[in-house]
Design an enzyme around this catalytic site. Structure first.
Site, short mmCIF file in Angstrom:
data_model
loop_
_atom_site.label_atom_id
_atom_site.label_comp_id
_atom_site.label_asym_id
_atom_site.label_seq_id
_atom_site.Cartn_x
_atom_site.Cartn_y
_atom_site.Cartn_z
N TYR A 31 0.85 -1.18 0.00
CA TYR A 31 0.00 0.00 0.00
C TYR A 31 0.89 1.23 0.00
O TYR A 31 1.86 1.31 0.74
CB TYR A 31 -0.89 0.00 1.25
N ASP A 88 9.32 2.65 -0.29
CA ASP A 88 8.28 3.32 0.49
C ASP A 88 8.48 2.92 1.95
O ASP A 88 8.08 1.86 2.38
CB ASP A 88 6.89 2.93 -0.02
N LYS A 110 4.53 8.99 8.82
CA LYS A 110 4.31 8.40 10.14
C LYS A 110 5.31 8.90 11.20
O LYS A 110 5.13 9.99 11.71
CB LYS A 110 4.25 6.88 10.03
#
Ligand SMILES: *Cc1c(COP(=O)(O)O)cnc(C)c1O
Length: 417
Positions: free
Chosen positions: A128, A223, A251
């Site tokens: 994702y 990523d 994050k």
């Protein structure tokens, strides 16, 4: 709000029932509006590696917020965060701060396409990268398929430039590059996947991926929105010993406020406006409140070097959960990386989306509710990773394992695999 939430995973759709409404967090704990306390293994889906409401992070935010929340002009604070990230991750020579992981991946693939003059992007099913239109494709378990959108509203034209490959499939990589290699602008990958549950990319897979992208002139984008500053100070790339061309972050680098970033080789990053021609902007990008939260978080991580301890804690929890599952007669696979972990209700080892998607999600839902009733707050989906903070002590982990033992025993009695 659709479904009562501002992000779909929070709605408990995958486990059924009503979500818990959170009042506050403190260290490793969450408190709901009814005053119940939970050991938190979601940690805002990753960012809160220092635990909730860390006093120094809160103090830094309060101090900065008094001076104003956003200026739309350069500040020292954003430079401090950028410098700290650059000093932590050797492959990142130059960086641009944005407001979310989604913005980071979206901008990185735009840059990769501009830099290479190519249009194809390759991604892996089960990975994702935020809700970017062209990356919202996960379907297709054959080695390489032109993407079919996994959300209505994503034009087929947008994803026709996205190839979907199988994670950990070395032969599939080879075939894809032999067929499309000279048209691929970039391959984007979660180096240690967390968004189908925790799944490592094998050493062979990562070595091949680096070789083929270099050989064919495609960029390799790691990523690390989830793994950055979580699995190691320099992210998954440190553990794998591989240098990607571009890295996306989010994050943890926001310390619980909205921050994302993309960075990499200077010569590539120099193509971004105003140094180069690739447009990318943001009214609130690099704002002082978010950047001081991130900078303080990274400062504390750098000073305390918690990564060996985090690894040890995660291993302790993983082994404990596997042991009590076995004792209760529950077959499952516990995959973990430092600071993250998933219990897959599966007989087979889980190493890609195909194996992950065959898990017994009903058993997972039983497990989730059993744990919640015992004061342990887990991600509400089989396909999300649990996260540990530096404040998840041995005692809390033991409580968690003891709760899991009870729940596994319950599930075994009710006749789930
Ligand atoms: C969370 C995540 C994203 C998206 O970040 P947002 O801040 O939610 O937009 C992208 N990639 C990975 C690997 C993630 O874990």
């Amino acid at each position: 709000m659709p479904g009562g939430v501002n992000s779909p995973a929070r709605a408990f759709g995958a486990v059924g029932g009503e979500p818990v409404f959170i009042d506050r967090g403190e260290g490793p704990f969450l408190y709901d509006v009814d005053g119940n306390r939970y050991i938190d293994y979601v940690l805002s889906w990753g960012p809160m590696i220092l635990g909730h409401a860390h006093p120094e992070v809160v103090a830094a935010i309060v101090q900065v917020v008094r001076k104003g929340t956003s200026f739309g002009a350069p500040t020292v604070g954003e430079n401090l965060l950028a410098e700290r990230i650059i000093s932590a991750i050797p492959s990142v020579e130059k960086i641009r701060l944005v407001n979310s992981g989604t913005e980071a991946t979206m901008s990185a693939i735009r840059l990769a396409r501009a830099y290479t003059g190519r249009e194809l992007i390759a991604k892996f099913s089960g990975n994702y990268h935020g809700h970017v239109d062209s990356l919202l494709v996960a379907a297709g378990s054959s080695a390489a398929t032109h993407g079919v959108p996994s959300s209505p509203g994503v034009p087929s034209g947008t994803v026709q430039h996205t190839l979907v490959l199988r994670y950990n499939d070395v032969d599939g990589l080879q075939t894809t590059f032999e067929t499309w290699g000279r048209e691929i602008a970039a391959v984007i990958v979660e180096p240690i996947a967390g968004n189908m549950g925790c799944v490592w990319g094998s050493e062979e897979f990562h070595t091949k991926l680096r070789e083929l992208t270099s050989q064919y002139g495609a960029l390799l984008i790691y990523d690390e929105v989830m793994t950055g500053f979580r699995v190691a100070w320099s992210g998954a790339q440190e553990l794998l010993g591989i240098k990607p061309d571009l890295t996306t972050l989010g994050k943890i680098i926001g310390g619980g406020l909205p921050v994302g970033a993309y960075g990499g080789r200077q010569e590539i990053m120099d193509h971004v406006l105003p140094e180069g021609k690739v447009f990318q902007a943001g009214t609130l990008s690099g704002n002082p409140v978010a950047t001081v939260a991130g900078w303080t978080t990274l400062r504390l991580l750098e000073a305390s070097k918690p990564y060996p301890q985090l690894k040890e804690s995660t291993e302790f929890l993983a082994q404990g959960l596997q042991r009590v599952a076995q004792e209760a007669g529950i077959v499952c696979q516990v995959n973990w990386a430092p600071g993250m972990l998933t219990i897959f209700f599966s007989r087979d080892r889980v190493n890609d989306w195909d194996t992950a998607s065959r898990c017994d999600t009903r058993a997972f839902a039983r497990f989730f509710w059993g744990m919640l009733r015992r004061g342990v707050y887990l991600p509400c989906s089989q396909f999300e990773a649990m996260f540990l903070s530096v404040l998840h002590t041995r005692e809390l982990l033991e409580q968690t394992i003891a709760a899991a033992k009870e729940v596994f025993t319950e599930i075994a009695k009710e006749g789930f695999s």
